[in-house]
Write a protein that holds these residues in place. Structure first.
Motif, PDB file in Angstrom:
ATOM      1  N   THR A  91      32.079  39.124  48.688  1.00  0.00           N
ATOM      2  CA  THR A  91      31.683  39.194  47.188  1.00  0.00           C
ATOM      3  C   THR A  91      32.657  40.374  46.756  1.00  0.00           C
ATOM      4  OG1 THR A  91      30.095  39.654  48.684  1.00  0.00           O
ATOM      5  CG2 THR A  91      29.741  41.074  46.843  1.00  0.00           C
ATOM      6  N   ALA A  92      33.012  40.207  45.418  1.00  0.00           N
ATOM      7  CA  ALA A  92      33.460  41.041  44.446  1.00  0.00           C
ATOM      8  C   ALA A  92      33.037  42.022  43.562  1.00  0.00           C
ATOM      9  CB  ALA A  92      34.493  40.194  43.806  1.00  0.00           C
ATOM     10  N   VAL A  93      33.426  42.776  43.540  1.00  0.00           N
ATOM     11  CA  VAL A  93      32.601  43.605  42.500  1.00  0.00           C
ATOM     12  C   VAL A  93      33.350  44.452  41.491  1.00  0.00           C
ATOM     13  CG1 VAL A  93      31.615  46.580  41.998  1.00  0.00           C
ATOM     14  CG2 VAL A  93      31.437  44.787  44.840  1.00  0.00           C
ATOM     15  N   MET A  94      33.193  44.282  40.264  1.00  0.00           N
ATOM     16  CA  MET A  94      33.815  44.260  38.979  1.00  0.00           C
ATOM     17  C   MET A  94      32.626  45.038  37.784  1.00  0.00           C
ATOM     18  SD  MET A  94      35.111  40.325  38.151  1.00  0.00           S
ATOM     19  CE  MET A  94      36.115  41.011  37.056  1.00  0.00           C
ATOM     20  N   PRO A 102      39.160  39.236  35.064  1.00  0.00           N
ATOM     21  CA  PRO A 102      39.226  37.888  36.002  1.00  0.00           C
ATOM     22  C   PRO A 102      40.553  37.348  36.612  1.00  0.00           C
ATOM     23  CG  PRO A 102      38.220  37.787  33.620  1.00  0.00           C
ATOM     24  CD  PRO A 102      38.917  38.937  33.408  1.00  0.00           C
ATOM     25  N   GLU A 103      41.334  37.146  36.097  1.00  0.00           N
ATOM     26  CA  GLU A 103      42.591  36.635  36.655  1.00  0.00           C
ATOM     27  C   GLU A 103      42.763  37.200  37.774  1.00  0.00           C
ATOM     28  OE1 GLU A 103      42.683  38.322  33.231  1.00  0.00           O
ATOM     29  OE2 GLU A 103      42.792  36.233  32.539  1.00  0.00           O
ATOM     30  N   THR A 104      42.864  38.920  37.914  1.00  0.00           N
ATOM     31  CA  THR A 104      42.681  39.652  39.624  1.00  0.00           C
ATOM     32  C   THR A 104      41.867  39.106  40.469  1.00  0.00           C
ATOM     33  OG1 THR A 104      43.317  41.403  37.487  1.00  0.00           O
ATOM     34  CG2 THR A 104      42.947  41.465  40.490  1.00  0.00           C
ATOM     35  N   LEU A 105      40.944  38.454  39.813  1.00  0.00           N
ATOM     36  CA  LEU A 105      39.932  38.244  40.860  1.00  0.00           C
ATOM     37  C   LEU A 105      40.259  37.304  41.983  1.00  0.00           C
ATOM     38  CD1 LEU A 105      37.056  39.434  41.321  1.00  0.00           C
ATOM     39  CD2 LEU A 105      36.121  37.389  39.523  1.00  0.00           C
ATOM     40  N   ILE A 106      40.749  36.209  41.352  1.00  0.00           N
ATOM     41  CA  ILE A 106      41.071  35.331  41.719  1.00  0.00           C
ATOM     42  C   ILE A 106      42.286  35.517  42.652  1.00  0.00           C
ATOM     43  CG2 ILE A 106      43.026  32.317  41.217  1.00  0.00           C
ATOM     44  CD1 ILE A 106      40.116  33.008  39.540  1.00  0.00           C
ATOM     45  N   ARG A 154      44.645  55.869  42.489  1.00  0.00           N
ATOM     46  CA  ARG A 154      44.678  54.897  41.560  1.00  0.00           C
ATOM     47  C   ARG A 154      43.610  53.782  41.899  1.00  0.00           C
ATOM     48  NH1 ARG A 154      50.076  51.827  41.516  1.00  0.00           N
ATOM     49  NH2 ARG A 154      49.787  52.445  43.269  1.00  0.00           N
ATOM     50  N   ALA A 155      42.456  54.297  42.977  1.00  0.00           N
ATOM     51  CA  ALA A 155      41.739  53.671  43.073  1.00  0.00           C
ATOM     52  C   ALA A 155      40.841  53.462  42.177  1.00  0.00           C
ATOM     53  CB  ALA A 155      40.645  54.129  44.229  1.00  0.00           C
ATOM     54  N   SER A 156      39.875  51.794  42.252  1.00  0.00           N
ATOM     55  CA  SER A 156      39.080  51.764  41.372  1.00  0.00           C
ATOM     56  C   SER A 156      37.617  50.807  42.207  1.00  0.00           C
ATOM     57  CB  SER A 156      39.969  50.505  40.249  1.00  0.00           C
ATOM     58  OG  SER A 156      39.675  50.410  41.465  1.00  0.00           O
ATOM     59  N   ASP A 157      36.469  50.883  41.665  1.00  0.00           N
ATOM     60  CA  ASP A 157      35.411  49.757  41.854  1.00  0.00           C
ATOM     61  C   ASP A 157      35.430  48.727  42.385  1.00  0.00           C
ATOM     62  OD1 ASP A 157      33.753  51.808  42.826  1.00  0.00           O
ATOM     63  OD2 ASP A 157      33.002  52.144  40.670  1.00  0.00           O
ATOM     64  N   PHE A 158      36.500  48.156  42.349  1.00  0.00           N
ATOM     65  CA  PHE A 158      37.116  46.932  41.999  1.00  0.00           C
ATOM     66  C   PHE A 158      37.155  46.710  42.572  1.00  0.00           C
ATOM     67  CE2 PHE A 158      39.800  43.096  39.377  1.00  0.00           C
ATOM     68  CZ  PHE A 158      38.862  42.172  39.642  1.00  0.00           C
ATOM     69  N   LYS A 159      36.762  45.512  43.708  1.00  0.00           N
ATOM     70  CA  LYS A 159      37.249  45.298  45.039  1.00  0.00           C
ATOM     71  C   LYS A 159      36.419  43.683  45.586  1.00  0.00           C
ATOM     72  CE  LYS A 159      36.368  49.364  46.401  1.00  0.00           C
ATOM     73  NZ  LYS A 159      38.025  50.352  46.338  1.00  0.00           N
ATOM     74  N   LEU A 160      37.285  42.937  46.513  1.00  0.00           N
ATOM     75  CA  LEU A 160      36.741  41.740  46.660  1.00  0.00           C
ATOM     76  C   LEU A 160      36.337  42.006  48.683  1.00  0.00           C
ATOM     77  CD1 LEU A 160      36.955  38.079  45.920  1.00  0.00           C
ATOM     78  CD2 LEU A 160      37.391  38.938  48.273  1.00  0.00           C
ATOM     79  N   MET A 161      35.204  41.584  48.671  1.00  0.00           N
ATOM     80  CA  MET A 161      35.394  41.704  50.607  1.00  0.00           C
ATOM     81  C   MET A 161      34.595  40.493  51.330  1.00  0.00           C
ATOM     82  SD  MET A 161      33.657  46.165  50.631  1.00  0.00           S
ATOM     83  CE  MET A 161      32.534  45.363  48.956  1.00  0.00           C
ATOM     84  N   ASP A 162      34.893  40.621  52.568  1.00  0.00           N
ATOM     85  CA  ASP A 162      34.361  39.517  53.058  1.00  0.00           C
ATOM     86  C   ASP A 162      32.929  40.185  53.892  1.00  0.00           C
ATOM     87  OD1 ASP A 162      35.356  36.962  55.727  1.00  0.00           O
ATOM     88  OD2 ASP A 162      33.842  38.415  56.125  1.00  0.00           O
ATOM     89  N   LYS A 163      32.359  38.934  54.202  1.00  0.00           N
ATOM     90  CA  LYS A 163      30.669  39.506  54.414  1.00  0.00           C
ATOM     91  C   LYS A 163      30.408  40.164  55.545  1.00  0.00           C
ATOM     92  CE  LYS A 163      26.196  37.608  54.618  1.00  0.00           C
ATOM     93  NZ  LYS A 163      26.209  38.282  53.921  1.00  0.00           N
TER      94      LYS A 163
END
Ligand code: UDP
Ligand code: MG
Length: 312
Positions: A91-94, A102-106, A154-163
């Motif tokens: 799951t990603a949060v953005m 969105p490119e960073t999401l890839i 430099r943290a943000s809420d933009f992340k991707l996490m495993d289940k």
């Protein structure tokens, strides 16, 4: 396909002009890359037509899921609602204002495929900000970083996490959850990708100076008891000061100059009085947070849902 599914959580508050844009732009990129996905828009009690836009998007596009809050509960709550409604293997949060590219999401998804469990989006640049904003943000992140023991500047809420990581986060019982720091606190195999914060295209930022201050205080208190230790330090300092002054007073008494020094008395009363009040205030704030936690109210209330990618 479910074992590859990417859920994307998009907290949305008064973002009517960004919903369809985000749906299209993120969708296009993910389809090009052949990544199965779902978009979970969490309408955080918007006052405009955000929910209508989410409903429309979900009619047009089966990838879109919508969750509607009964009122505005804040971005952190919206993130957690999204996480608990996500069915993806990751799951990603953005942000839904497309400030997170969105490119960073890839890039994040590819790292997840390589076995990373938490992929943090790190801001390469902080975008346009006033000097005052930058300074106070700097102070805030220094305090938080020392509490979490990880550099958060430099943290943000933009992340991707495993289940696995998502489930670990959802199991944390606290109400006052600070997502940005908790994702670091849970550990797991972590890496980060840098991204440039984009300009907001539509609408405006929801943060006023006052709401930022409130946010900072709440998060510091949620993550650190250092302010309470300040009270102790101040007390020790005063004890030392009192000791020196006591010796001086006794010395004067025995040498027969005891009547003077009224100014000192007034100053001391003022000083000690304000320090006691500030200390009580700090302790009181922590007690009020404990009270909030003990009440055990839910982080958010969902009033409506639309769409579902479950079982596809
Ligand atoms: N947001 C939210 N609830 C709120 C405030 C903001 O869900 O009470 C969402 C907002 O829709 C956006 C994200 O949080 O997707 C970031 O908000 P914003 O762009 O206003 O903050 P900034 O990017 O300026 O930090
Ligand atoms: Mg934004």
């Amino acid at each position: 396909m479910m074992d590859k599914l990417l859920s994307i959580v998009l907290p949305s508050y008064n973002e009517e002009r960004n919903i369809s844009k985000a749906t299209e732009r993120i969708g296009r990129i993910l389809r090009e890359e052949n990544i199965p996905y779902e978009l979970i828009f969490v309408d955080d009690g918007s006052k405009d037509h955000t929910w209508l836009e989410i409903e429309r998007a979900s009619e047009r596009d089966p990838h879109v899921v919508g969750v509607h809050f009964s009122r505005n509960f804040g971005k952190e709550s919206a993130i957690f609602a999204g996480l608990s409604n996500a069915v993806g293997a990751c799951t990603a949060v953005m942000d839904c204002d497309l400030q997170h590219p969105p490119e960073t999401l890839i890039e994040m998804y590819r790292l997840w495929e390589q076995g990373y469990e938490v992929i943090e989006g790190v801001k390469r640049s902080r975008g346009e900000e006033s000097a005052l904003h930058r300074m106070s943000a700097g102070l805030f992140y220094r305090i938080i970083s020392s509490a979490v023991k990880i550099d958060m500047s430099r943290a943000s809420d933009f992340k991707l996490m495993d289940k696995k990581a998502v489930d670990a986060l959802l199991e944390l019982p606290e109400r006052n959850a600070f997502f940005r720091a908790l994702s670091a606190w849970i550990g797991y195999r972590t890496t980060s990708v840098e991204f440039d914060v984009r300009e907001r295209e539509e609408g405006e930022s929801k943060w006023s100076t006052w709401s930022l201050i409130k946010y900072a205080v709440t998060d510091i208190v949620a993550f650190s008891s250092a302010p309470m230790q300040l009270v102790t330090i101040a007390g020790v300092f005063m004890l030392f000061f009192g000791f020196c002054l006591g010796i001086q007073t006794l010395f004067r008494y025995f040498t027969g100059h005891a009547v003077e020094g009224f100014t000192t008395v007034i100053l001391l009363i003022l000083l000690i009085g304000s320090m006691i009040m500030i200390s009580l205030g700090i302790i009181g704030y922590y007690i009020s947070r404990i009270y909030e936690e003990v009440k055990g109210r839910p982080k958010y209330l969902i009033s409506k849902k639309v769409g579902s990618t479950r079982g596809e």
